[in-house]
Structure formats: C-alpha cells, structure tokens
Design a protein around this motif. Structure first.
Motif, short mmCIF file in Angstrom:
data_model
loop_
_atom_site.label_atom_id
_atom_site.label_comp_id
_atom_site.label_asym_id
_atom_site.label_seq_id
_atom_site.Cartn_x
_atom_site.Cartn_y
_atom_site.Cartn_z
N LEU A 181 52.64 25.23 134.15
CA LEU A 181 51.59 26.10 134.38
C LEU A 181 51.06 26.21 135.65
N PRO A 182 50.88 27.57 136.22
CA PRO A 182 50.68 27.75 137.68
C PRO A 182 49.43 26.95 138.05
N ARG A 183 48.32 26.52 137.14
CA ARG A 183 47.12 26.14 137.79
C ARG A 183 46.45 25.55 136.52
N LEU A 184 46.06 24.09 136.55
CA LEU A 184 45.57 23.48 135.42
C LEU A 184 44.24 24.00 135.21
N THR A 185 43.76 23.98 133.68
CA THR A 185 42.35 24.02 133.51
C THR A 185 42.05 22.97 132.65
N LEU A 186 40.71 22.82 132.51
CA LEU A 186 40.36 21.74 131.56
C LEU A 186 40.99 21.77 130.15
N ASN A 187 40.93 23.19 129.87
CA ASN A 187 41.28 23.16 128.23
C ASN A 187 42.45 22.99 128.32
N ASP A 188 43.62 23.15 129.21
CA ASP A 188 44.80 22.96 129.00
C ASP A 188 45.10 21.36 129.03
N VAL A 189 44.07 20.52 129.75
CA VAL A 189 44.50 19.07 129.72
C VAL A 189 43.72 18.48 128.56
N ALA A 213 30.50 19.45 130.36
CA ALA A 213 29.94 20.63 131.07
C ALA A 213 30.91 22.00 130.25
N GLU A 214 32.19 21.71 129.88
CA GLU A 214 32.84 22.75 129.27
C GLU A 214 32.99 22.58 127.80
N ASN A 215 31.92 21.89 127.30
CA ASN A 215 31.80 21.74 125.71
C ASN A 215 33.23 21.08 125.07
#
Length: 324
Positions: A181-189, A213-215
C-alpha cells in the motif's frame, strides 16, 4: 517520638500491614517493630492501627493522617542526608531509576554507558515495571527518577519533565499485503489481528483512542510488555505488530518491515517524573541532561519551583523536543 518509630509505621503501611514482611525489608525484628508502634501509640494517646488479636488489620482515620505526615518527614530526612552527601562528595552516591522495558531496552543503553563512564563511583539501579508501578515507586521515594510515557500525571506529588517525542510503526513480515500500500490507513491495519503493548504500556492508550475515533474495533490478538516478544509473534505470522518506532532495529530485524504509522496514532511524549520536594544531587542533574539535553539544571530547578504541572507545561511550550 522517634524517627525510628515513624519509619516503622510508614514501612508497615507500605507492606500491607504485614509486620513480618516489614521486619525483613528493613532488617530488624518483628517484636521490635510491634513494641515501638505500641510505645508511639501510647505516647500519642490514640491507636494508629486497628487490630485483630496480634495482627494489624487496618489504619485508623487518625493513623492514616499520621502516617502520611510521617512519610513526608522521612522524605525530608532523606533530603538532608542527600545534601550532606552532596557537599561531601558530589561524584559518589547512588541513582535509582524506574522505567518500562521499552525505555530500558531501546532508549537508555547509550545514556547509561556514558553516565557510568563519567560517574564510575555512582551506583546505578534500574527497575522495570508498568507505568503506574514506576510512578508509584518515585512517588513513594523508592526510586529517584521515573521514565515513562503514561501514568506519571496520576500522582500529584510528582512533576513531569518532557524528554522526547516518538512515533509508532507497524511491523509485518516481508511480502505482507500491507507493504504494497502507498500509505497506511487505520482501516487497513484493523483488517488484521494486532499484536501490541499491554494496555497502560508505552503509549498504548493513544493507539486505542485512534481506533475508537474511527469507530473501529480491531482484533487485538496478543499483547505483551516487551517489544521483542511482539516481534517474535509477528515473525510467526500471528498478526500485525504495532510498536514504538525506536524498537525496530534495521540490523537485527531485517526479516521484518517497519511501516510508518506516525500519521495514524500521533506523537507520544516520554517524560521524566521526579518528586516535587526531592533534592537532586549533581550527578542526577547530569543523568537527566544526558537523557534530555534541553533539561538543564536551571530549567529543572525552575520547573520544581513552579510546582503546578500546568505552569510547568507552559515552560516547555516553545521547546522543540527531540523526535524518534
């Protein structure tokens, strides 16, 4: 009233009212402690402890107040002794530090080495524990300095001195899907089982807050206090690791990939905690400055005089902390 009697009631209170354990801790006899406590109570005309037969069961309301004052007095006695030692020989003495595994393993080794080379006559003692445990140690005068990211603010007789800020990284084996992935997101993790610190360790609360915070409700499959243990289980393919960035060693962890997660969880700040009424010897100032160069003796003394943590925080508002 004797200082010895005050020390006895203080130590008994810290040993869960176990007189036998207290006697072992301070190298004296159980009957001697019991006798001196009785003499003190007779002199004061009130009981300090409640009893069931020969066993102490609790502190009386008056006893709680007396023991708290006794602790303060004993701390001042230690300060008097420290001042005397300082003027006798400021290069000799002892320094006790309580910290977490991450600090002891990754942040402190080079500092400890330099300090021991500079101060060969200072005996160094390092104790590890949870942030709450190490904050309690310094709050109760059992150690001189606490180094932690969390929990120091829970004790109102301590001041916190910010040392450095740090980021987290996500650890995965080479070839893992997240590396593409080019940049991680919390959803990815959050799609993978997580292996990270036990709650209360090494800024873990910030990690939990970020997902909340991101539910998101990630599957925390395994927790540990030791980053090396976390890496071991990442290598076994049991999940994705989240650790302090400093815990990743490019030389020894070549089989793992450290993915930047600073943008996901924000920065955390490691702090030194000391008691507001402590007397810092010269070599203690030196150790603190080795660990955090911006904490000069003048800055530390100003912070101690301010006493209130909000005022101390404002002292460091414009300071650019080192970042790791």
């Amino acid at each position: 009233m004797k200082l010895q009697q005050l020390r006895y009631i203080w130590e008994v209170s810290k040993n869960n009212l176990n007189v036998s354990a207290t006697a072992e801790t301070i190298y004296t006899s159980q009957p001697g402690i019991s006798k001196q406590i009785r003499i003190l109570e007779d002199e004061l005309g009130i009981p300090i402890f409640t009893r069931n037969g020969k066993h102490l069961t609790d502190m009386t309301p008056a006893g709680q107040k007396i023991i708290a004052i006794a602790g303060q007095m004993l701390m001042q006695v230690d300060n008097i002794k420290n001042i005397a030692r300082e003027y006798r020989d400021e290069s000799k003495g002892s320094l006790s530090i309580a910290t977490t595994h991450t600090q002891a393993r990754y942040a402190l080794p080079s500092i400890i080495k330099e300090f021991m080379q500079d101060m060969p006559d200072v005996r160094l003692d390092i104790q590890q524990g949870t942030p709450v445990q190490i904050s309690e140690m310094v709050s109760q005068g059992k150690v001189d300095i606490a180094i932690a990211t969390e929990a120091i603010e829970l004790f109102d007789n301590l001041i916190m001195l910010p040392c450095y800020s740090w980021d987290r990284c996500v650890l995965v084996p080479k070839g893992h899907e997240l590396t593409k992935l080019p940049r991680l997101t919390l959803n990815d993790v959050a799609k993978y089982p997580l292996i990270t610190y036990v709650f209360g360790f090494t800024g873990r609360s910030k990690l939990d807050d970020a997902f909340r915070a991101e539910n998101l409700s990630p599957d925390v499959a395994l927790t540990a206090v030791d980053a090396d243990v976390i890496k071991t289980y990442v290598r076994l393919g049991l999940g994705v690791g989240i650790v302090a960035r400093m815990a990743y060693d490019e030389k020894n962890d070549q089989d793992l990939v450290a993915l930047d997660a600073g943008h996901l969880f924000g920065k955390s700040v490691t702090k030194i905690g000391i008691r507001k009424d402590t007397f810092l010897r010269g070599y203690m100032y030196q150790f603190i400055r080795l660990f955090a160069p911006h904490l000069t003796p003048e800055v530390i003394n100003t912070a101690i005089q301010l006493k209130e943590q909000t005022a101390i925080n404002s002292l460091f508002e414009d300071v650019n902390l080192p970042h790791y």
